[in-house]
Design an enzyme around this catalytic site. Structure first.
Site, short mmCIF file in Angstrom:
data_model
loop_
_atom_site.label_atom_id
_atom_site.label_comp_id
_atom_site.label_asym_id
_atom_site.label_seq_id
_atom_site.Cartn_x
_atom_site.Cartn_y
_atom_site.Cartn_z
N HIS A 1 0.81 -1.22 0.00
CA HIS A 1 0.00 0.00 0.00
C HIS A 1 0.85 1.27 0.00
O HIS A 1 0.39 2.34 -0.42
CB HIS A 1 -0.95 0.00 1.21
CG HIS A 1 -2.26 0.68 0.94
ND1 HIS A 1 -2.39 1.80 0.16
CD2 HIS A 1 -3.52 0.38 1.38
CE1 HIS A 1 -3.66 2.16 0.12
NE2 HIS A 1 -4.36 1.31 0.83
N ASP B 1 -8.64 -8.31 -18.36
CA ASP B 1 -8.82 -9.37 -19.34
C ASP B 1 -7.50 -9.60 -20.06
O ASP B 1 -7.05 -8.77 -20.85
CB ASP B 1 -9.91 -8.97 -20.34
CG ASP B 1 -10.15 -10.02 -21.41
OD1 ASP B 1 -9.44 -11.05 -21.43
OD2 ASP B 1 -11.05 -9.81 -22.26
#
Length: 454
Positions: free
Chosen positions: A181, A399
């Site tokens: 993070h 994708d």
């Protein structure tokens, strides 16, 4: 081997503080077959990358674990499904533009945490599991077991990015990710995964939006100055307890809210945003089921993306952390009993008050304040909730050439009082998934009340 040995995970039990429904994953083993580092395919800058105060407030949060579930039935042809060489080649190209992710967390000469852009690469793990898509898709919810099975163990912790591709029986794949993070908030993380998948699918024909790595855009002023009004509008610290009010074991549930229910709720809340409407619903229901003292102060906090709130605005693809934690408060009796539109109004007011001065004051506050770097443990007090929203982010736009993921989620969420809002699936149907972690004793009543109000 660079990652942890998944074959030993079968002997580990679920964390005793978290209640999850039993499923077939509890007894299965994931076998790691390959661990390596993927380095940028071209030379990249090799200097230290200075971090902004908004990055440095987050080192103790560690790596954010996420999982993507893919099935070959989602694409017309499954030949070469999740070809590892193709994935690595695309990642090597992606790391040229996102070169800090190939570096390591380090410390500069002044003792300040930085990203050392060494080009050592991202950890890439390949594994196999004796599970099929059908075994896990119906209960693909965050749990310690889900993380242990499908998210790579990051050793040493200075590695910024780690990926695990786990091949399932009969053709399915779980893609597990761990991104520190300190290097990136959710918006930047999704930008990276979107770019990596596009390069894998389209190669040189992919349209790539280059990230901006200039973190001086969020550096502190000289001298740092905190506006007197700012501390009443942002919440720099959260208070965690190992046993808040003796509330007992925690539970994790995912509540699905349909597109029509979201639209109805927004109308009930005066046409406000999806975030404000669902935030109001969850906040009010949690206060009611917890039966807190009426005069206690209830607090709802949430990190807000400030890229467009500073002047001048940050580049749309600013890469790093651009979050400031905001909050809404009120007496328990008021928030629990007033109309949902009023509760939503409290949240909207906090959002609307964000301006350049608040952001700059927050940056300066963190610059002047020594933050605790120890890992965050425990749960929030029962008077508090924190909502993290991934709504509107391209979380399903990953994708690689074999279809979008059927499900995407955090892999683990075991901190009581934290709520995540995400879209309901790859089709963009307008529904919302509410991931809730709270005391198990109140979860069923929360579910009943939440759906009753819808």
């Amino acid at each position: 081997m660079f990652g942890c040995d998944k074959s030993s995970l079968n002997s580990l039990s679920l964390a005793g503080a978290v209640s999850t429904s039993s499923n077939i994953m509890d007894s299965e083993v994931v076998h790691v077959v390959e661990s390596s580092f993927v380095v940028p395919s071209e030379p990249t800058p090799s200097e230290g990358l200075s971090l902004s105060p908004l990055d440095l407030v987050l080192p103790s949060r560690g790596h954010t674990p996420t999982v993507y579930l893919y099935s070959p039935s989602d694409v017309a042809a499954a030949d070469g499904f999740f070809d590892v060489a193709r994935l690595k080649e695309a990642m090597a190209k992606t790391l040229v533009a996102f070169y800090p992710l190939a570096g390591r967390l380090g410390v500069n000469n002044d003792g300040r945490v930085e990203i050392t852009c060494t080009g050592e690469g991202a950890l890439f793990v390949v594994a196999h599991a004796d599970l099929s898509v059908g075994d896990i898709e119906d209960d693909f919810r965050p749990s310690p077991e889900l993380r242990r099975l499908f998210v790579p163990c990051v050793e040493p912790a200075s590695i910024i990015l780690a990926i695990q591709v786990t091949f399932l029986k009969f053709g399915g794949v779980v893609l597990g990710t761990a991104l520190h993070h300190t290097a990136s908030d959710a918006s930047s993380a999704f930008h990276f995964f979107q770019t990596w998948s596009a390069l894998c699918k389209y190669g040189d024909r992919a349209t790539v939006e280059l990230p901006c790595h200039d973190r001086t855009l969020l550096r502190a002023r000289s001298p740092p100055t905190v506006h007197p009004d700012a501390l009443s509008r942002f919440y720099p610290k959260l208070t965690f307890s190992d046993d808040p009010l003796g509330s007992g074991p925690l539970a994790i549930e995912v509540f699905a809210i349909s597109k029509d229910q979201v639209a109805s709720l927004k109308r009930l809340c005066g046409g406000t945003s999806t975030f404000c409407a669902i935030g109001a619903l969850v906040w009010q229901c949690a206060l009611v089921v917890r039966r807190l003292p009426p005069d206690a102060e209830a607090r709802l906090t949430f990190p807000a993306n400030v890229r467009r709130r500073v002047r001048p605005p940050l580049p749309s693809h600013y890469f790093g952390n651009a979050l400031v934690r905001l909050g809404a408060t009120g007496a328990v009796r008021d928030v629990a009993s007033e109309a949902l539109a009023s509760v939503a109004g409290r949240i909207k007011d906090a959002v609307d008050r964000v301006d350049d001065e608040l952001v700059r004051s927050a940056v300066d506050y963190y610059e002047m304040t020594e933050m605790d770097s120890r890992p965050v443990k425990g749960t929030l007090p029962e008077t508090d909730l924190q909502i993290i929203s991934w709504l509107g982010m391209p979380m399903y736009d990953v994708d690689f050439g074999w279809g979008k993921p059927a499900v995407m989620s955090r892999a683990d969420s075991v901190r009581g009082g934290l709520v995540y809002l995400t879209s309901d699936g790859p089709t963009g149907g307008g529904g919302v998934r509410v991931l809730m972690c709270m005391e198990a004793a109140n979860m069923k009543e929360l579910e009943r009340l939440l759906y009753a109000k819808l």
